[in-house]
Design a protein around this motif. Structure first.
Motif, PDB file in Angstrom:
ATOM      1  N   GLU A 119       0.829  -1.217   0.000  1.00 48.91           N
ATOM      2  CA  GLU A 119       0.000   0.000   0.000  1.00 48.91           C
ATOM      3  C   GLU A 119       0.862   1.266   0.000  1.00 48.91           C
ATOM      4  N   ASP A 120       0.201   2.426  -0.148  1.00 45.90           N
ATOM      5  CA  ASP A 120       0.861   3.718   0.045  1.00 45.90           C
ATOM      6  C   ASP A 120       0.579   4.150   1.485  1.00 45.90           C
ATOM      7  N   ALA A 121       1.318   5.124   1.957  1.00 54.73           N
ATOM      8  CA  ALA A 121       1.081   5.616   3.321  1.00 54.73           C
ATOM      9  C   ALA A 121       1.404   7.099   3.370  1.00 54.73           C
ATOM     10  N   ILE A 122       0.881   7.770   4.411  1.00 52.06           N
ATOM     11  CA  ILE A 122       1.300   9.168   4.607  1.00 52.06           C
ATOM     12  C   ILE A 122       1.959   9.297   5.976  1.00 52.06           C
ATOM     13  N   VAL A 123       2.804  10.322   6.097  1.00 52.42           N
ATOM     14  CA  VAL A 123       3.430  10.564   7.391  1.00 52.42           C
ATOM     15  C   VAL A 123       3.131  11.995   7.811  1.00 52.42           C
ATOM     16  N   ALA A 124       2.799  12.128   9.101  1.00 51.80           N
ATOM     17  CA  ALA A 124       2.531  13.464   9.649  1.00 51.80           C
ATOM     18  C   ALA A 124       3.878  14.073  10.036  1.00 51.80           C
ATOM     19  N   LEU A 125       4.354  14.992   9.204  1.00 56.86           N
ATOM     20  CA  LEU A 125       5.693  15.571   9.390  1.00 56.86           C
ATOM     21  C   LEU A 125       5.578  16.999   9.932  1.00 56.86           C
ATOM     22  N   GLY A 158       8.607  18.497  11.261  1.00 57.55           N
ATOM     23  CA  GLY A 158       9.946  19.081  11.211  1.00 57.55           C
ATOM     24  C   GLY A 158      10.695  18.924  12.522  1.00 57.55           C
ATOM     25  N   GLY A 159      10.021  18.402  13.536  1.00 64.24           N
ATOM     26  CA  GLY A 159      10.704  18.097  14.792  1.00 64.24           C
ATOM     27  C   GLY A 159      11.500  16.808  14.602  1.00 64.24           C
ATOM     28  N   VAL A 160      12.350  16.479  15.593  1.00 64.80           N
ATOM     29  CA  VAL A 160      13.212  15.313  15.413  1.00 64.80           C
ATOM     30  C   VAL A 160      12.393  14.014  15.363  1.00 64.80           C
ATOM     31  N   ASP A 161      11.310  13.917  16.137  1.00 64.63           N
ATOM     32  CA  ASP A 161      10.528  12.664  16.177  1.00 64.63           C
ATOM     33  C   ASP A 161       9.851  12.373  14.831  1.00 64.63           C
ATOM     34  N   SER A 162       9.136  13.357  14.316  1.00 64.67           N
ATOM     35  CA  SER A 162       8.428  13.098  13.056  1.00 64.67           C
ATOM     36  C   SER A 162       9.400  13.009  11.883  1.00 64.67           C
ATOM     37  N   SER A 163      10.530  13.717  11.978  1.00 59.55           N
ATOM     38  CA  SER A 163      11.511  13.647  10.885  1.00 59.55           C
ATOM     39  C   SER A 163      12.119  12.255  10.809  1.00 59.55           C
ATOM     40  N   VAL A 164      12.476  11.687  11.967  1.00 57.33           N
ATOM     41  CA  VAL A 164      13.032  10.332  11.992  1.00 57.33           C
ATOM     42  C   VAL A 164      11.995   9.352  11.441  1.00 57.33           C
ATOM     43  N   THR A 165      10.754   9.517  11.861  1.00 55.38           N
ATOM     44  CA  THR A 165       9.681   8.628  11.392  1.00 55.38           C
ATOM     45  C   THR A 165       9.542   8.710   9.871  1.00 55.38           C
ATOM     46  N   ALA A 166       9.588   9.932   9.351  1.00 55.09           N
ATOM     47  CA  ALA A 166       9.439  10.124   7.906  1.00 55.09           C
ATOM     48  C   ALA A 166      10.593   9.463   7.147  1.00 55.09           C
ATOM     49  N   VAL A 167      11.817   9.634   7.653  1.00 54.19           N
ATOM     50  CA  VAL A 167      12.962   9.059   6.940  1.00 54.19           C
ATOM     51  C   VAL A 167      12.927   7.529   7.022  1.00 54.19           C
ATOM     52  N   LEU A 168      12.542   6.984   8.170  1.00 60.53           N
ATOM     53  CA  LEU A 168      12.418   5.518   8.267  1.00 60.53           C
ATOM     54  C   LEU A 168      11.374   5.027   7.249  1.00 60.53           C
ATOM     55  N   VAL A 220       3.319  14.743   4.760  1.00 60.27           N
ATOM     56  CA  VAL A 220       2.321  15.813   4.858  1.00 60.27           C
ATOM     57  C   VAL A 220       2.635  16.729   6.037  1.00 60.27           C
ATOM     58  N   PHE A 221       2.752  18.006   5.739  1.00 59.57           N
ATOM     59  CA  PHE A 221       2.996  19.012   6.767  1.00 59.57           C
ATOM     60  C   PHE A 221       1.730  19.855   6.911  1.00 59.57           C
ATOM     61  N   LEU A 222       1.089  19.769   8.079  1.00 54.26           N
ATOM     62  CA  LEU A 222      -0.115  20.592   8.304  1.00 54.26           C
ATOM     63  C   LEU A 222       0.322  21.946   8.841  1.00 54.26           C
ATOM     64  N   ASP A 223       0.119  22.981   8.062  1.00 58.44           N
ATOM     65  CA  ASP A 223       0.442  24.317   8.539  1.00 58.44           C
ATOM     66  C   ASP A 223      -0.782  24.822   9.298  1.00 58.44           C
ATOM     67  N   ASP A 224      -0.789  24.514  10.608  1.00 55.43           N
ATOM     68  CA  ASP A 224      -1.988  24.781  11.423  1.00 55.43           C
ATOM     69  C   ASP A 224      -2.063  26.208  11.933  1.00 55.43           C
ATOM     70  N   GLY A 225      -1.033  27.009  11.624  1.00 52.56           N
ATOM     71  CA  GLY A 225      -1.044  28.408  12.068  1.00 52.56           C
ATOM     72  C   GLY A 225      -0.343  28.584  13.408  1.00 52.56           C
TER      73      GLY A 225
END
Ligand code: XMP
Length: 314
Positions: free
Chosen positions: A24-30, A32-42, A54-59
């Motif tokens: 399947e395909d997947a998305i990652v909630a990125l 830019g912090g170290v936790d989500s960045s590591v998750t995205a690269v893995l 996917v980066f949510l620019d929540d304001g």
């Protein structure tokens, strides 16, 4: 911790992700912090471009964050899909004053939007950078972390239509940094100070307004600028509720906002000590905050450890 082997951990998690995601395909909630960045690269190492970042620019992010994250990940060959959803978050938080209610509203809005994006991409799997401290704190009832669901009995598949994979959920911050380094992430990410998921929304005590949001963004940029060189776990301003009397530059009366500065040392965020920072550094930050943000009338320095306080105010 002593026998933690980052390379082995990386190999095992990539394998695990490949197995869990299958074809399947997947998305990652990125964020830019170290936790989500590591998750995205893995995730990227596991399934390549079948992973959508996917980066949510929540304001509630810091000034310039979306562009910064996009540029870092593009250098790593990863495309970042940025969604400007500030309006939806501001609407959801309108009139909400209570700290926990604010966190719950933030979480609901975050996952509702993610559910929509997952449908747009036609994916049913979301990768998320939850770490051990997030789970410990939410389970213990201290505060609702924006990214903890299953551990408190919310089934994401039933509620939002996707399954969540959390490859680093057993790690603490210092271990995540070792993984980030091993993965070759830039120092800007490896050493990045933690930033809470609900962002600046929990650094405006009480109700969030556009005016207060703009103020805390400016204050955060000044604090980051002045204190980026000190060795600490986190350093940030918080906009308190209420106003204080002061004097303006002409000696007239001023009635303005109150900012607190929080600078802490910590290893894993579960405990923290306030930092005995050089007074001249504090004075420099104070001067810039008062002159560059004229609606601020007073600056306080927080000398509370965790426990009994938490790191964030809400
Ligand atoms: P507290 O305030 O609980 O914070 O002492 C501990 C650490 O967690 C960060 N924090 C969060 N991180 N989602 C996150 O991803 C959240 O909802 C959240 N709340 C707090 C906080 O900045 C500190 O590093």
């Amino acid at each position: 911790m002593d026998d933690f082997n980052p390379r082995l951990f990386i190999e095992e998690k990539i394998e695990w992700l490949r197995k869990e995601i299958g074809s399947e395909d997947a998305i990652v909630a990125l964020s830019g912090g170290v936790d989500s960045s590591v998750t995205a690269v893995l995730g990227f190492k596991a399934i390549g471009s079948r992973l959508k970042s996917v980066f949510l620019d929540d304001g509630f992010m810091r000034i310039g964050e979306a562009d910064r994250v996009r540029s870092i990940f593009e250098k790593l060959g990863m495309k970042v899909h940025v969604y400007d959803v500030e309006h939806e978050f501001l609407e959801a938080l309108r009139g909400v004053r209570d700290a926990e209610e604010k966190r719950r509203e933030f979480r609901e809005t975050f996952y509702r939007i993610f559910s929509r994006i997952a449908r747009e991409f036609g994916v049913r799997i979301v990768l998320q950078g939850t770490i051990a401290a997030d789970i410990v704190e939410t389970k213990s009832g201290i505060k609702t972390q924006h990214n903890v669901l299953e551990q408190i009995g919310i089934d994401p598949l039933k509620s939002y239509g996707f399954k969540i994979l959390e490859p680093i959920k057993e790690l603490y911050k210092s271990q995540v940094r070792l993984i980030a380094k091993e993965l070759g992430l830039p120092d800007e990410i490896v050493k990045r100070r933690p930033f809470p998921g609900p962002g600046l929304s929990i650094r405006i005590l009480g109700e969030v307004t556009k005016e207060k949001l703009s103020l805390i963004k400016k204050a955060t940029a000044i604090v980051d600028d002045e204190l980026s060189d000190i060795e600490c776990f986190q350093a940030f301003p918080v906009l308190l509720e209420g106003m204080a009397t002061g004097l303006d530059s002409t000696g007239g009366r001023k009635y303005g906002y109150i900012l607190a500065l929080r600078i802490v040392e910590s290893m894993d965020a579960l405990t923290a000590k306030y930092m005995k920072i050089d007074w001249s550094k504090l004075e420099k930050v104070r001067d810039r905050l008062l002159t560059e943000i004229p609606s601020v009338a007073r600056i306080l320095y927080d000398i509370t450890d965790k426990p009994p306080a938490t790191i964030e105010f809400e």
